[in-house]
Design a protein around this motif. Sequence first.
Motif, PDB file in Angstrom:
ATOM      1  N   VAL A  78      17.809 125.509  75.599  1.00  0.00           N
ATOM      2  CA  VAL A  78      17.223 126.722  75.015  1.00  0.00           C
ATOM      3  C   VAL A  78      15.890 126.895  76.019  1.00  0.00           C
ATOM      4  CG1 VAL A  78      17.755 126.605  72.770  1.00  0.00           C
ATOM      5  CG2 VAL A  78      15.643 125.237  73.612  1.00  0.00           C
ATOM      6  N   ASN A  79      15.689 125.901  76.723  1.00  0.00           N
ATOM      7  CA  ASN A  79      14.581 126.048  77.775  1.00  0.00           C
ATOM      8  C   ASN A  79      15.026 126.929  78.771  1.00  0.00           C
ATOM      9  OD1 ASN A  79      12.588 124.271  76.377  1.00  0.00           O
ATOM     10  ND2 ASN A  79      13.987 122.518  77.273  1.00  0.00           N
ATOM     11  N   LEU A  80      16.093 127.235  79.164  1.00  0.00           N
ATOM     12  CA  LEU A  80      16.704 128.051  80.293  1.00  0.00           C
ATOM     13  C   LEU A  80      16.816 129.575  79.857  1.00  0.00           C
ATOM     14  CD1 LEU A  80      19.207 125.861  81.767  1.00  0.00           C
ATOM     15  CD2 LEU A  80      16.806 126.015  82.653  1.00  0.00           C
ATOM     16  N   PHE A  81      16.744 129.882  78.780  1.00  0.00           N
ATOM     17  CA  PHE A  81      16.676 131.175  78.240  1.00  0.00           C
ATOM     18  C   PHE A  81      15.463 132.112  78.736  1.00  0.00           C
ATOM     19  CE2 PHE A  81      19.075 130.056  74.132  1.00  0.00           C
ATOM     20  CZ  PHE A  81      20.139 131.035  74.281  1.00  0.00           C
ATOM     21  N   PRO A  82      16.050 133.629  79.326  1.00  0.00           N
ATOM     22  CA  PRO A  82      15.153 134.023  80.035  1.00  0.00           C
ATOM     23  C   PRO A  82      13.815 134.447  79.287  1.00  0.00           C
ATOM     24  CG  PRO A  82      16.990 135.021  80.223  1.00  0.00           C
ATOM     25  CD  PRO A  82      17.241 133.852  79.331  1.00  0.00           C
ATOM     26  N   SER A  83      12.689 134.943  79.749  1.00  0.00           N
ATOM     27  CA  SER A  83      11.367 134.838  79.123  1.00  0.00           C
ATOM     28  C   SER A  83      11.306 135.978  78.076  1.00  0.00           C
ATOM     29  CB  SER A  83      10.323 135.265  80.200  1.00  0.00           C
ATOM     30  OG  SER A  83      10.566 136.516  80.812  1.00  0.00           O
ATOM     31  N   ASN A  84      12.219 137.042  77.859  1.00  0.00           N
ATOM     32  CA  ASN A  84      12.426 138.022  77.256  1.00  0.00           C
ATOM     33  C   ASN A  84      13.010 137.322  75.535  1.00  0.00           C
ATOM     34  OD1 ASN A  84      14.785 137.999  78.617  1.00  0.00           O
ATOM     35  ND2 ASN A  84      15.530 139.744  77.084  1.00  0.00           N
ATOM     36  N   ILE A  85      13.567 136.205  75.855  1.00  0.00           N
ATOM     37  CA  ILE A  85      14.217 135.774  74.596  1.00  0.00           C
ATOM     38  C   ILE A  85      13.425 134.601  74.196  1.00  0.00           C
ATOM     39  CG2 ILE A  85      16.350 134.492  73.838  1.00  0.00           C
ATOM     40  CD1 ILE A  85      17.933 135.954  76.213  1.00  0.00           C
ATOM     41  N   THR A  86      13.067 134.751  72.780  1.00  0.00           N
ATOM     42  CA  THR A  86      12.635 133.484  72.181  1.00  0.00           C
ATOM     43  C   THR A  86      13.491 132.888  70.946  1.00  0.00           C
ATOM     44  OG1 THR A  86      10.379 134.745  71.935  1.00  0.00           O
ATOM     45  CG2 THR A  86      10.763 133.191  70.186  1.00  0.00           C
ATOM     46  N   PHE A  87      13.692 131.580  71.230  1.00  0.00           N
ATOM     47  CA  PHE A  87      14.787 131.034  70.477  1.00  0.00           C
ATOM     48  C   PHE A  87      13.748 130.165  69.225  1.00  0.00           C
ATOM     49  CE2 PHE A  87      17.409 127.456  68.938  1.00  0.00           C
ATOM     50  CZ  PHE A  87      18.717 128.003  69.402  1.00  0.00           C
ATOM     51  N   LEU A  88      14.433 130.741  68.221  1.00  0.00           N
ATOM     52  CA  LEU A  88      13.738 130.279  66.752  1.00  0.00           C
ATOM     53  C   LEU A  88      14.576 129.063  66.208  1.00  0.00           C
ATOM     54  CD1 LEU A  88      12.867 133.707  65.165  1.00  0.00           C
ATOM     55  CD2 LEU A  88      11.434 132.297  66.496  1.00  0.00           C
ATOM     56  N   TYR A  89      13.694 128.024  66.190  1.00  0.00           N
ATOM     57  CA  TYR A  89      14.306 126.825  65.520  1.00  0.00           C
ATOM     58  C   TYR A  89      14.514 126.512  64.121  1.00  0.00           C
ATOM     59  CZ  TYR A  89      14.479 124.709  70.349  1.00  0.00           C
ATOM     60  OH  TYR A  89      14.735 124.548  71.621  1.00  0.00           O
ATOM     61  N   GLY A  90      13.313 127.020  63.539  1.00  0.00           N
ATOM     62  CA  GLY A  90      13.193 126.774  61.938  1.00  0.00           C
ATOM     63  C   GLY A  90      13.522 125.349  61.728  1.00  0.00           C
ATOM     64  N   ASP A  91      14.431 124.856  60.884  1.00  0.00           N
ATOM     65  CA  ASP A  91      14.595 123.637  60.875  1.00  0.00           C
ATOM     66  C   ASP A  91      15.600 122.891  61.693  1.00  0.00           C
ATOM     67  OD1 ASP A  91      12.700 123.047  58.670  1.00  0.00           O
ATOM     68  OD2 ASP A  91      14.054 123.373  56.866  1.00  0.00           O
ATOM     69  N   ASN A  92      15.846 123.628  62.666  1.00  0.00           N
ATOM     70  CA  ASN A  92      16.938 123.377  63.562  1.00  0.00           C
ATOM     71  C   ASN A  92      18.225 123.675  63.169  1.00  0.00           C
ATOM     72  OD1 ASN A  92      15.101 122.073  65.638  1.00  0.00           O
ATOM     73  ND2 ASN A  92      15.376 120.045  64.722  1.00  0.00           N
ATOM     74  N   ASN A  93      18.184 124.654  62.183  1.00  0.00           N
ATOM     75  CA  ASN A  93      19.423 124.987  61.456  1.00  0.00           C
ATOM     76  C   ASN A  93      19.345 126.542  60.647  1.00  0.00           C
ATOM     77  OD1 ASN A  93      21.543 125.501  60.097  1.00  0.00           O
ATOM     78  ND2 ASN A  93      21.972 123.237  59.519  1.00  0.00           N
ATOM     79  N   PRO A  94      19.549 127.415  61.129  1.00  0.00           N
ATOM     80  CA  PRO A  94      19.297 128.665  60.602  1.00  0.00           C
ATOM     81  C   PRO A  94      19.793 128.930  59.174  1.00  0.00           C
ATOM     82  CG  PRO A  94      20.893 129.045  62.089  1.00  0.00           C
ATOM     83  CD  PRO A  94      20.589 127.606  62.454  1.00  0.00           C
ATOM     84  N   ASN A  95      20.677 128.010  58.714  1.00  0.00           N
ATOM     85  CA  ASN A  95      21.231 128.013  57.507  1.00  0.00           C
ATOM     86  C   ASN A  95      20.061 127.433  56.399  1.00  0.00           C
ATOM     87  OD1 ASN A  95      23.277 128.858  55.618  1.00  0.00           O
ATOM     88  ND2 ASN A  95      24.065 126.598  55.566  1.00  0.00           N
ATOM     89  N   LYS A  96      19.102 126.738  56.898  1.00  0.00           N
ATOM     90  CA  LYS A  96      17.970 126.510  56.049  1.00  0.00           C
ATOM     91  C   LYS A  96      16.967 127.547  55.808  1.00  0.00           C
ATOM     92  CE  LYS A  96      19.032 122.122  56.189  1.00  0.00           C
ATOM     93  NZ  LYS A  96      18.346 121.221  57.090  1.00  0.00           N
ATOM     94  N   ILE A  97      16.228 127.348  54.418  1.00  0.00           N
ATOM     95  CA  ILE A  97      15.439 128.520  54.162  1.00  0.00           C
ATOM     96  C   ILE A  97      14.252 128.764  55.081  1.00  0.00           C
ATOM     97  CG2 ILE A  97      14.061 129.371  52.256  1.00  0.00           C
ATOM     98  CD1 ILE A  97      16.749 129.096  51.627  1.00  0.00           C
ATOM     99  N   SER A  98      13.552 127.948  55.779  1.00  0.00           N
ATOM    100  CA  SER A  98      12.621 127.939  56.719  1.00  0.00           C
ATOM    101  C   SER A  98      12.828 128.939  57.742  1.00  0.00           C
ATOM    102  CB  SER A  98      12.093 126.918  57.024  1.00  0.00           C
ATOM    103  OG  SER A  98      12.884 126.144  57.704  1.00  0.00           O
TER     104      SER A  98
END
Length: 400
Positions: A78-98
């Motif tokens: 995820v560190n290589l995504f272009p600057s316009n892309i924000t990677f959202l981790y949450g609980d490292n799993n988007p199936n989690k509520i947070s």
Amino acid sequence: MKRICHLIFLILLLNLINSCSNEDDLEGNRENSYSPKKETYYFYVTFGTMPSLYASLHALSHNNPTYFSCERINTFDVNLFPSNITFLYGDNNPNKISARDMMKNRIMEINRMEPNSVFEFFVDDLRSRLGYDWFVAQGIDSSKVKVTLLSDGTATYNNFFDYFYNPSQGNAKWDDVASEINNLKWNSVDKLITPKLAEYQSHDWPYYMSTLPNYTYFKQDKNLLETQSSYIKSQVMNMKVKNISPLDLLNSLPLEKQNLFYNLTKFDKQKFSELFKKSPKKNLIIIGTTNSSAQEQYISQVYNEYSNEYDIFYKPHPADKDYLDYEKTYPGLILLPAQMPFEVFVWSLIDEIDVIGGNQSTVFMTVPVNKIKFLFAKDSESLFKPLNLIFKDADIEWIQ
């Protein structure tokens, strides 16, 4: 004569004044008609491998502000995504509520701070209701949201077959789903409370949802959807499907972006290309599956039949733990990384791969049929949909 000249002068002066006045009015109209630029924000939320590849490839095709979250985070650096892309981790799993709330809160923040903004939302087809729950159910006008459903792979076609193949069952099912979706509050301006996790499960929704305004469906080929119902066939014609594979998206990118994609997926093409060249023999790739009592028997059979002619490479399923001893059990067999997206491996090296075989998998939907030498199945009719159609007349060995 002087009077005439004076009259002409007055006429010219009046015309000049009117002209200036009209220009002022025009500038005033321009100013009054001006509206702030509508920024388009992209959100990608994926769970399976195939949708994640779809999403990442599409995200590289534009420079708009983008928010990206996927369940299988090990797929990407995820560190290589272009600057316009924000990677959202949450609980490292988007199936989690947070993680869910993180995405939904960002959507609401953008809508509040930039009311003229619009949204492009890309999501697995198996979670198609998120386009409603995360936007419309939060009070966002549905006309501001364009949703693209991403095929999960074979599940897209298997589910359709299970729901809609039989005419009597399928016709009623389609109408029930249509009624359920149409009864949602699509024009609500009030924030609604959505179920805790039920919004993630909507396996029967994507087909009808793709007939709605602002909905599009990315899948390999809608002609591979099987049904015996003429009514369902007519409904399929109304689905707004773009027949496109992740490989098509990859090939549409500039070379620079293609290389970035390979880096994002942590794939080293040169490493595997050199591995193939170490031996004068041709190469054979076996695709594994999760723990299966018959799997080692299959591998043993392939090894005994083909190891004299081919170098054998085995790609384990990430959830399989029994493969660790295979290199000792079968001298010369080479293990490929279990966590590596095999689709990326195949797309990059397809010209250097001689033959592939193994357990039925979504990856076979993007591999040329003439590269497939064997499958671990009884026959084409026993395969997952739509592989049963793809390999209906294929000249391959069936191993069972």
